[in-house]
Structures are given as C-alpha cells and as structure tokens.
Design a protein around this motif. Structure first.
Motif, PDB file in Angstrom:
ATOM      1  N   GLN A   1       0.802  -1.214   0.000  1.00  0.00           N
ATOM      2  CA  GLN A   1       0.000   0.000   0.000  1.00  0.00           C
ATOM      3  C   GLN A   1       0.839   1.271   0.000  1.00  0.00           C
ATOM      4  O   GLN A   1       0.285   2.373  -0.085  1.00  0.00           O
ATOM      5  N   ARG A   2       2.156   1.134   0.056  1.00  0.00           N
ATOM      6  CA  ARG A   2       3.020   2.290  -0.195  1.00  0.00           C
ATOM      7  C   ARG A   2       3.204   2.492  -1.697  1.00  0.00           C
ATOM      8  O   ARG A   2       3.832   3.445  -2.123  1.00  0.00           O
ATOM      9  N   CYS A   3       2.687   1.523  -2.454  1.00  0.00           N
ATOM     10  CA  CYS A   3       2.753   1.569  -3.927  1.00  0.00           C
ATOM     11  C   CYS A   3       4.194   1.628  -4.418  1.00  0.00           C
ATOM     12  O   CYS A   3       4.511   2.293  -5.419  1.00  0.00           O
ATOM     13  N   ASP A   4       5.074   0.912  -3.700  1.00  0.00           N
ATOM     14  CA  ASP A   4       6.460   0.765  -4.125  1.00  0.00           C
ATOM     15  C   ASP A   4       6.986  -0.554  -3.580  1.00  0.00           C
ATOM     16  O   ASP A   4       6.238  -1.345  -2.998  1.00  0.00           O
ATOM     17  N   PHE A   5       8.294  -0.803  -3.767  1.00  0.00           N
ATOM     18  CA  PHE A   5       8.895  -2.069  -3.339  1.00  0.00           C
ATOM     19  C   PHE A   5       9.701  -1.920  -2.047  1.00  0.00           C
ATOM     20  O   PHE A   5      10.577  -2.743  -1.769  1.00  0.00           O
ATOM     21  N   GLN A   6       9.395  -0.893  -1.264  1.00  0.00           N
ATOM     22  CA  GLN A   6      10.088  -0.745   0.015  1.00  0.00           C
ATOM     23  C   GLN A   6       9.868  -1.990   0.871  1.00  0.00           C
ATOM     24  O   GLN A   6       8.753  -2.485   1.017  1.00  0.00           O
ATOM     25  N   GLY A   7      10.961  -2.534   1.429  1.00  0.00           N
ATOM     26  CA  GLY A   7      10.891  -3.748   2.234  1.00  0.00           C
ATOM     27  C   GLY A   7      11.074  -5.020   1.425  1.00  0.00           C
ATOM     28  O   GLY A   7      11.112  -6.108   1.994  1.00  0.00           O
ATOM     29  N   TRP A   8      11.199  -4.879   0.096  1.00  0.00           N
ATOM     30  CA  TRP A   8      11.343  -6.030  -0.793  1.00  0.00           C
ATOM     31  C   TRP A   8      12.635  -5.924  -1.610  1.00  0.00           C
ATOM     32  O   TRP A   8      13.195  -4.856  -1.762  1.00  0.00           O
ATOM     33  N   HIS A   9      13.078  -7.089  -2.136  1.00  0.00           N
ATOM     34  CA  HIS A   9      14.287  -7.139  -2.959  1.00  0.00           C
ATOM     35  C   HIS A   9      13.967  -7.838  -4.280  1.00  0.00           C
ATOM     36  O   HIS A   9      13.139  -8.753  -4.331  1.00  0.00           O
ATOM     37  N   LYS A  10      14.646  -7.402  -5.328  1.00  0.00           N
ATOM     38  CA  LYS A  10      14.398  -7.941  -6.672  1.00  0.00           C
ATOM     39  C   LYS A  10      15.659  -8.610  -7.210  1.00  0.00           C
ATOM     40  O   LYS A  10      16.771  -8.130  -6.977  1.00  0.00           O
TER      41      LYS A  10
END
Length: 223
Positions: free
Chosen positions: A30-39
């Motif tokens: 719901q922050r509409c980004d990949f904060q907290g995630w890795h790609k």
C-alpha cells in the motif's frame, strides 16, 4: 446432536487462535512501491528500471507484479524473483503465513511453458515448504489461475535468522513463452497464539461432553 459434531465444537471452544498484526514490512504494497522487498533477475540482482518488476496501482490499491513479459520490457532469460526478509522471532504461540496471488499471461500451458513457484529460502540454494521440508509453499505450475495461500509455519523455523519468502516467475522455453505475470498482494506473517479457557470453563465443557456420550450410549442400548 451427534457426538462427533459436539466434540468438534468443544475443541473449537477449548483452543481458539488469536492473530496479531503482520510482521512483514509493506506486505500489502500500500506504499505503492517495493520498500521492504528485494528484486533479482537471473541471479544478478536488481535489474533496475525494466519491465521485470512493477507496481499495479488501481486507484491507490496497489499490488506487486513479477513479469517475464518480453513484449513489455522484461529482461529475464531464466527467472525473476521478488523476496522479502522474514522476522521469525517467536516468544510463544506460532506464525501464520498468508498471501494472495494471480498468475496470468499468454503461454500455452505445456511442459516448457512459463511457470511460477513460491518458497522459503535460507540463502543456501535449497528451498523449503511450510513444514520445514525441501520443496515449495506453492509447487511450480504453468496454470493461469489465482488463489490465496495460508499455512502455519513449522516450529523448526521459529527464532531462526536469514530466512526469506521468495516469489519466482520462471521463463518458459516455447516459441510462445513471451508473456506471463504473477501478481501478489496481502502478504502477511502473523503472530498467533492459542487461547485456553479458564479451568472452570474447561470442567463444565468436559462434564457436558461426558453427558452427551452417556446419553448416546443409553439410546443405543435401548435400540
């Protein structure tokens, strides 16, 4: 009431599970980004600004999309993985993992088609399921469909470190393997605890259970 149904109802009353807030950062996107995630693309890390990973923003209701869509700028030759670190700290109770997913695209669903799988990883290259065994939370599949996953993690995971939750989309090897997407949302790792009733309540329930069983036997003997 049948004895088996009564016993089931009593067990539900005796041991109820209470949930607490999720301990995955930005699991609902719901922050509409990949904060907290890795790609990661093909084992080389974050591919940067490509079509491999994107955020689907539906009027502020956001979810993550992992693609092997060559028509829209994806660069993966082999696979794209979106992953997040897990906090498996447990003082008491357990950990419930859940998420929603949707796999879609235009491949032919054959043996070498695009596929996806979801796993727990400890960085050794070996993947695990919720029972702590080698495998996947969701086994590799090429079927285009959607679903909701939920499982209580095996206690062997509790208080361990360096574990991640991995969502992987594997590119296919057919001429038509050019476009598949995995959308994920509502990724939750929830601390749960088992509630046990007060001793007086437990005694009353046990007495009621004995009474129902005795009545059942009495009716059987009369028959």
């Amino acid at each position: 009431m049948k004895v088996r149904a009564f016993i089931t109802a009593v067990c539900v009353l005796l041991f109820s599970v209470d949930g607490y807030s999720s301990i995955i950062d930005n699991g609902d996107f719901q922050r509409c980004d990949f904060q907290g995630w890795h790609k990661d693309t093909d084992g080389f890390g974050d591919p940067g600004s490509t079509g491999d990973f994107s955020i689907n923003n539906n009027a502020g209701d956001c979810s993550a999309v992992i693609s092997v869509d060559l028509l829209e700028g994806a660069t993966a030759f082999n696979a794209n993985t979106l992953f997040t670190a897990l906090d498996l700290t447990v003082a008491s109770g357990g950990l419930q993992l859940s998420f929603d997913w949707n796999f879609s695209g235009f491949d032919d669903g054959s043996l070498l088609a695009d596929s996806f799988f979801v796993s727990l990883s400890n960085g050794t290259g070996t993947l695990f399921n919720a029972n702590g065994e080698h495998g996947h939370l969701i086994e590799a599949t090429s079927l285009y469909q959607s679903g909701a996953f939920s499982a209580l993690l095996d206690p062997s995971f509790y208080n361990q470190t360096n574990w991640t939750l991995d969502f992987t989309v594997q590119g296919g090897f057919n001429p038509t393997s050019v476009s598949s997407k995995l959308m994920i949302d509502n990724v939750l790792l929830t601390s749960v605890t088992t509630s046990v009733p007060e001793p007086s309540t437990l005694i009353m329930l046990l007495i009621a259970m004995v009474g129902v069983i005795s009545q059942q036997r009495f009716n059987s003997n009369r028959g």
